[in-house]
Structures are given as structure tokens and as C-alpha cells.
Design an enzyme around this catalytic site. Structure first.
Site, PDB file in Angstrom:
ATOM      1  N   LYS A 128       0.823  -0.888  -0.035  1.00  0.00           N
ATOM      2  CA  LYS A 128      -0.127  -0.163  -0.124  1.00  0.00           C
ATOM      3  C   LYS A 128       1.036   1.246   0.085  1.00  0.00           C
ATOM      4  O   LYS A 128       1.550   1.956   0.743  1.00  0.00           O
ATOM      5  CB  LYS A 128      -0.858   0.076   1.247  1.00  0.00           C
ATOM      6  CG  LYS A 128      -1.982   0.946   1.097  1.00  0.00           C
ATOM      7  CD  LYS A 128      -3.032   0.856   2.304  1.00  0.00           C
ATOM      8  CE  LYS A 128      -3.689   2.218   2.641  1.00  0.00           C
ATOM      9  NZ  LYS A 128      -4.197   2.209   4.080  1.00  0.00           N
TER      10      LYS A 128
ATOM     11  N   ARG B 247     -11.176   6.825  19.216  1.00  0.00           N
ATOM     12  CA  ARG B 247     -11.893   8.050  19.149  1.00  0.00           C
ATOM     13  C   ARG B 247     -13.249   8.059  19.427  1.00  0.00           C
ATOM     14  O   ARG B 247     -13.741   9.061  19.625  1.00  0.00           O
ATOM     15  CB  ARG B 247     -11.807   8.533  17.473  1.00  0.00           C
ATOM     16  CG  ARG B 247     -10.278   8.963  17.134  1.00  0.00           C
ATOM     17  CD  ARG B 247     -10.188   9.067  15.632  1.00  0.00           C
ATOM     18  NE  ARG B 247     -10.232   7.632  15.127  1.00  0.00           N
ATOM     19  CZ  ARG B 247     -10.041   7.342  13.749  1.00  0.00           C
ATOM     20  NH1 ARG B 247      -9.374   8.313  12.985  1.00  0.00           N
ATOM     21  NH2 ARG B 247     -10.062   6.328  13.642  1.00  0.00           N
TER      22      ARG B 247
END
Ligand code: PNS
Length: 162
Positions: free
Chosen positions: A41, A90
Site C-alpha cells: 500500500k 476516538r
């Protein structure tokens, strides 16, 4: 020495990462921030660039060391004698996957995971959103460290507006 690792892609580091790294560093003698090398990636920034931006972002936190790793995180932990992984959370949406990885890493190598809830002011930040906004000329100056902002602006100027 109490040591922990905070792993991630950090492509690029955001103010949310800096929040978690700074707070986790206060809990350990040494906090290693480890950038994942993922040959499959290509990121926006190279691993070396990400590491340089991280070092700049946490330059005033003396017990943080920036490194990179390839392969399994638990292998890095074993090789470098790191018993704890630190992850920022988060929102509830982060939790399910993070819990799965934490349980797997403990099963694989008895490495524990410490979850640090992000400060609410940075709970909406992600590297991918930052990249998207910057690509289309949005203002990310309040979302990332200064050097990252400068790099994103320079990159956009070099490549031209989409
Ligand atoms: O910033 P990211 O991309 O959310 O970080 C994810 C990361 C790098 C922490 C995770 O993909 C990882 O630990 N990768 C290493 C490979 C590994 O150990 N996989 C098994 C996890 S149980």
C-alpha cells in the site's frame, strides 16, 4: 524500564496522534512510535517522510522514539522487549476492531493493549480525512502539526489542483 509502542500508519501524523502520543508518553519511561511499512500500500508520504514528520511533531516530548516495523506488531514487540501496545480510541466505532486486535495480540504474544480515549477536540480527526481535505484545497492547518500542513500545501501546489 517501562516501555510501550504506539503503532500506526501515520500517513500523515495528525493532532489526534500527537494528543495520544503525548499523553501515553507520560505513562511510560519510553514510548516507541512505530510506523507500519506496508509494501502492498503506497501512502501519500513515504515511511521515511512519515517518520521525519513524527519526529518533528513530538520533538518536545523527550521519551518518545520513532521507529518503523514490517510484519506482525507482536514480532516487533518481542524483538524489542515491548510488553504494551498503546492505541487511541476516538469513538465507539473504533472499539470493535481495536478490541479484536488487542485480544489477538494478547493471544499471540501476551502483549497487553492500553486504550487512550482521544481528547474530544481531536476525536473527529483521521489521516484519510485530512488527506482528502488537503487534496481539494481545504484548510487543515488546525488539524495537523505545522510541518505536516506545510508539506501538504507544498504537495498540492506541486501537483496542481484536482
Ligand atoms: O494507523 P492504522 O493504519 O490504523 O494502524 C494499524 C496498525 C498498523 C496498528 C495495524 O494494522 C497493525 O498492527 N499492523 C501490523 C500487522 C499485524 O500485527 N496484524 C495483526 C493484528 S492482530
Amino acid at each position: 524500564m517501562r516501555r510501550a509502542v504506539c503503532p500506526g500508519s501515520f500517513d500523515p501524523v495528525t493532532n489526534g496522534h500527537v494528543d495520544v502520543i503525548t499523553r501515553a508518553a507520560a505513562l511510560y519511561d519510553e514510548l516507541v512510535v512505530a510506523v507500519l511499512v506496508n509494501p502492498g500500500k503506497a501512502g501519500l508520504f513515504t515511511v521515511d517522510e512519515r517518520m521525519a514528520l513524527l519526529r518533528d511533531a513530538v520533538a518536545d516530548v523527550p521519551n518518545v522514539r520513532v521507529d518503523s516495523f514490517q510484519g506482525l506488531l507482536v514480532d516487533y514487540c518481542r524483538a524489542h522487549d515491548v510488553p504494551v501496545i498503546v492505541k487511541g480510541l476516538r469513538a465507539v466505532s473504533d472499539f470493535e476492531y481495536e478490541l479484536q486486535m488487542a485480544q489477538m495480540n494478547r493471544e499471540l504474544a501476551a502483549v497487553e493493549t492500553l486504550f487512550v480515549p482521544t481528547a474530544p477536540q481531536v476525536g473527529h480527526l483521521s489521516s484519510s480525512l485530512v488527506k482528502q481535505i488537503a487534496t481539494f484545497g481545504g484548510d487543515v492547518s488546525g488539524l495537523v502539526p505545522k510541518a505536516v500542513h506545510e508539506r501538504l500545501v507544498a504537495q498540492r501546489e506541486r501537483e496542481g489542483s484536482p
